[in-house]
Design a protein around this motif. Structure first.
Motif, mmCIF file in Angstrom:
data_model
loop_
_atom_site.group_PDB
_atom_site.id
_atom_site.type_symbol
_atom_site.label_atom_id
_atom_site.label_comp_id
_atom_site.label_asym_id
_atom_site.label_seq_id
_atom_site.Cartn_x
_atom_site.Cartn_y
_atom_site.Cartn_z
ATOM 1 N N PRO A 1 43.361 33.370 28.571
ATOM 2 C CA PRO A 1 43.780 32.309 29.656
ATOM 3 C C PRO A 1 43.544 32.965 30.914
ATOM 4 O O PRO A 1 44.217 33.933 31.388
ATOM 5 C CB PRO A 1 45.234 32.330 29.171
ATOM 6 C CG PRO A 1 45.889 33.451 28.588
ATOM 7 C CD PRO A 1 44.531 33.769 27.716
ATOM 8 N N SER A 2 42.474 32.706 31.616
ATOM 9 C CA SER A 2 42.164 32.991 32.899
ATOM 10 C C SER A 2 42.032 31.974 33.693
ATOM 11 O O SER A 2 42.129 30.833 33.308
ATOM 12 C CB SER A 2 40.879 33.889 32.961
ATOM 13 O OG SER A 2 39.999 33.114 32.591
ATOM 14 N N THR A 3 42.004 32.131 35.141
ATOM 15 C CA THR A 3 41.912 31.494 36.325
ATOM 16 C C THR A 3 40.655 31.871 37.226
ATOM 17 O O THR A 3 40.786 32.817 37.598
ATOM 18 C CB THR A 3 43.244 30.890 37.138
ATOM 19 O OG1 THR A 3 44.317 30.619 36.077
ATOM 20 C CG2 THR A 3 43.036 30.073 38.233
ATOM 21 N N THR A 4 39.929 30.765 37.587
ATOM 22 C CA THR A 4 38.980 31.042 38.580
ATOM 23 C C THR A 4 39.122 30.486 39.837
ATOM 24 O O THR A 4 39.493 29.253 39.880
ATOM 25 C CB THR A 4 37.414 30.487 37.999
ATOM 26 O OG1 THR A 4 37.162 30.923 36.759
ATOM 27 C CG2 THR A 4 36.595 30.809 38.909
ATOM 28 N N ILE A 5 39.132 31.545 40.792
ATOM 29 C CA ILE A 5 39.645 30.905 42.226
ATOM 30 C C ILE A 5 38.422 30.931 42.907
ATOM 31 O O ILE A 5 37.735 31.903 43.277
ATOM 32 C CB ILE A 5 40.617 32.088 42.811
ATOM 33 C CG1 ILE A 5 41.951 32.213 41.931
ATOM 34 C CG2 ILE A 5 40.854 31.568 44.269
ATOM 35 C CD1 ILE A 5 42.882 33.189 42.534
ATOM 36 N N ASN A 6 38.126 29.398 43.648
ATOM 37 C CA ASN A 6 36.900 29.494 44.389
ATOM 38 C C ASN A 6 37.265 29.239 45.827
ATOM 39 O O ASN A 6 38.552 28.918 46.056
ATOM 40 C CB ASN A 6 36.261 28.080 43.997
ATOM 41 C CG ASN A 6 35.684 27.974 42.610
ATOM 42 O OD1 ASN A 6 34.812 28.770 42.231
ATOM 43 N ND2 ASN A 6 36.488 27.223 41.760
ATOM 44 N N LYS A 26 53.894 42.001 45.333
ATOM 45 C CA LYS A 26 52.615 42.056 45.163
ATOM 46 C C LYS A 26 52.250 42.422 43.693
ATOM 47 O O LYS A 26 52.773 43.385 43.087
ATOM 48 C CB LYS A 26 51.662 42.869 46.063
ATOM 49 C CG LYS A 26 50.169 42.707 45.615
ATOM 50 C CD LYS A 26 49.301 43.317 47.017
ATOM 51 C CE LYS A 26 49.234 44.921 46.629
ATOM 52 N NZ LYS A 26 48.434 45.389 47.658
ATOM 53 N N VAL A 27 51.480 41.702 42.808
ATOM 54 C CA VAL A 27 51.128 41.792 41.409
ATOM 55 C C VAL A 27 49.837 42.767 41.362
ATOM 56 O O VAL A 27 49.574 43.470 40.533
ATOM 57 C CB VAL A 27 50.955 40.414 40.743
ATOM 58 C CG1 VAL A 27 50.621 40.617 39.130
ATOM 59 C CG2 VAL A 27 52.372 39.776 40.557
ATOM 60 N N THR A 28 48.842 42.206 42.131
ATOM 61 C CA THR A 28 47.429 42.575 41.902
ATOM 62 C C THR A 28 46.668 41.945 43.306
ATOM 63 O O THR A 28 46.867 41.189 43.934
ATOM 64 C CB THR A 28 46.645 42.193 40.737
ATOM 65 O OG1 THR A 28 45.405 43.010 40.803
ATOM 66 C CG2 THR A 28 46.408 40.868 40.634
ATOM 67 N N CYS A 29 45.638 42.875 43.386
ATOM 68 C CA CYS A 29 44.713 42.660 44.492
ATOM 69 C C CYS A 29 43.238 42.054 43.984
ATOM 70 O O CYS A 29 42.614 43.001 43.212
ATOM 71 C CB CYS A 29 44.500 43.875 45.555
ATOM 72 S SG CYS A 29 43.549 43.310 46.978
ATOM 73 N N LEU A 30 42.971 41.087 44.174
ATOM 74 C CA LEU A 30 41.521 40.491 43.466
ATOM 75 C C LEU A 30 40.261 40.925 44.398
ATOM 76 O O LEU A 30 39.354 41.180 43.577
ATOM 77 C CB LEU A 30 41.699 38.907 43.211
ATOM 78 C CG LEU A 30 42.738 38.528 42.151
ATOM 79 C CD1 LEU A 30 42.680 37.288 42.098
ATOM 80 C CD2 LEU A 30 42.662 39.201 40.879
ATOM 81 N N VAL A 31 40.410 40.611 45.831
ATOM 82 C CA VAL A 31 39.274 41.019 46.271
ATOM 83 C C VAL A 31 39.921 41.673 47.615
ATOM 84 O O VAL A 31 40.911 41.448 48.352
ATOM 85 C CB VAL A 31 38.518 39.476 46.864
ATOM 86 C CG1 VAL A 31 37.449 39.803 47.918
ATOM 87 C CG2 VAL A 31 38.083 38.927 45.973
ATOM 88 N N PRO A 46 45.704 37.455 33.994
ATOM 89 C CA PRO A 46 46.849 38.225 33.692
ATOM 90 C C PRO A 46 46.867 38.920 32.565
ATOM 91 O O PRO A 46 47.649 39.893 32.590
ATOM 92 C CB PRO A 46 47.673 36.684 33.407
ATOM 93 C CG PRO A 46 47.155 35.615 34.151
ATOM 94 C CD PRO A 46 45.610 35.905 33.930
ATOM 95 N N GLN A 47 46.150 38.638 31.390
ATOM 96 C CA GLN A 47 46.214 39.902 30.258
ATOM 97 C C GLN A 47 45.696 41.142 30.805
ATOM 98 O O GLN A 47 46.417 41.967 30.153
ATOM 99 C CB GLN A 47 45.541 39.031 29.135
ATOM 100 C CG GLN A 47 46.186 37.727 28.689
ATOM 101 C CD GLN A 47 45.468 37.251 27.176
ATOM 102 O OE1 GLN A 47 44.089 37.545 27.022
ATOM 103 N NE2 GLN A 47 46.123 36.618 26.563
ATOM 104 N N LYS A 48 44.771 41.053 31.650
ATOM 105 C CA LYS A 48 44.416 42.510 31.881
ATOM 106 C C LYS A 48 45.192 43.372 32.685
ATOM 107 O O LYS A 48 45.254 44.361 32.710
ATOM 108 C CB LYS A 48 43.021 42.405 32.693
ATOM 109 C CG LYS A 48 41.968 41.968 32.017
ATOM 110 C CD LYS A 48 40.687 41.773 32.934
ATOM 111 C CE LYS A 48 39.199 41.490 32.077
ATOM 112 N NZ LYS A 48 38.142 41.345 33.015
ATOM 113 N N GLU A 49 46.186 42.539 33.444
ATOM 114 C CA GLU A 49 46.988 43.025 34.359
ATOM 115 C C GLU A 49 48.468 43.107 33.750
ATOM 116 O O GLU A 49 49.584 43.783 34.193
ATOM 117 C CB GLU A 49 47.272 42.047 35.545
ATOM 118 C CG GLU A 49 45.923 42.140 36.252
ATOM 119 C CD GLU A 49 45.349 43.043 37.078
ATOM 120 O OE1 GLU A 49 46.312 44.124 37.578
ATOM 121 O OE2 GLU A 49 44.232 43.096 37.552
#
Length: 81
Positions: A1-6, A26-31, A46-49
């Motif tokens: 289960p993942s989400t792509t943010i455009n 803050k959970v994570t920084c993507l960019v 989320p599984q990676k984090e």
């Protein structure tokens, strides 16, 4: 289960995309980098984090250096295992 943010960058800008939990931590920084104008996407897995199910928010900050303009976007997402 993942989400792509455009997202779209209208002019060359610094881009920051962060994910927060319901409490505002803050959970994570993507960019966090400079990007040229164009269309982009980033995957949030989320599984990676090691993140548990729940409601999360992601914040996109786009800051154009040459014009001084800044755009902040906040969106909600729900993660269910």
């Amino acid at each position: 289960p993942s989400t792509t943010i455009n997202y779209r960058i209208p002019v060359d800008s610094d881009v920051l995309i962060e994910v927060f939990n319901i409490l505002g931590s803050k959970v994570t920084c993507l960019v966090n980098e400079f990007k040229g104008a164009g269309d982009y996407q980033v995957e949030f897995n989320p599984q990676k984090e090691n993140i548990s199910s729940g409601v999360y928010y992601y914040k996109i900050i786009i800051a154009a250096k040459n014009t001084g303009q800044r755009s902040d976007i906040i969106k909600k997402m729900i993660y269910l295992k």
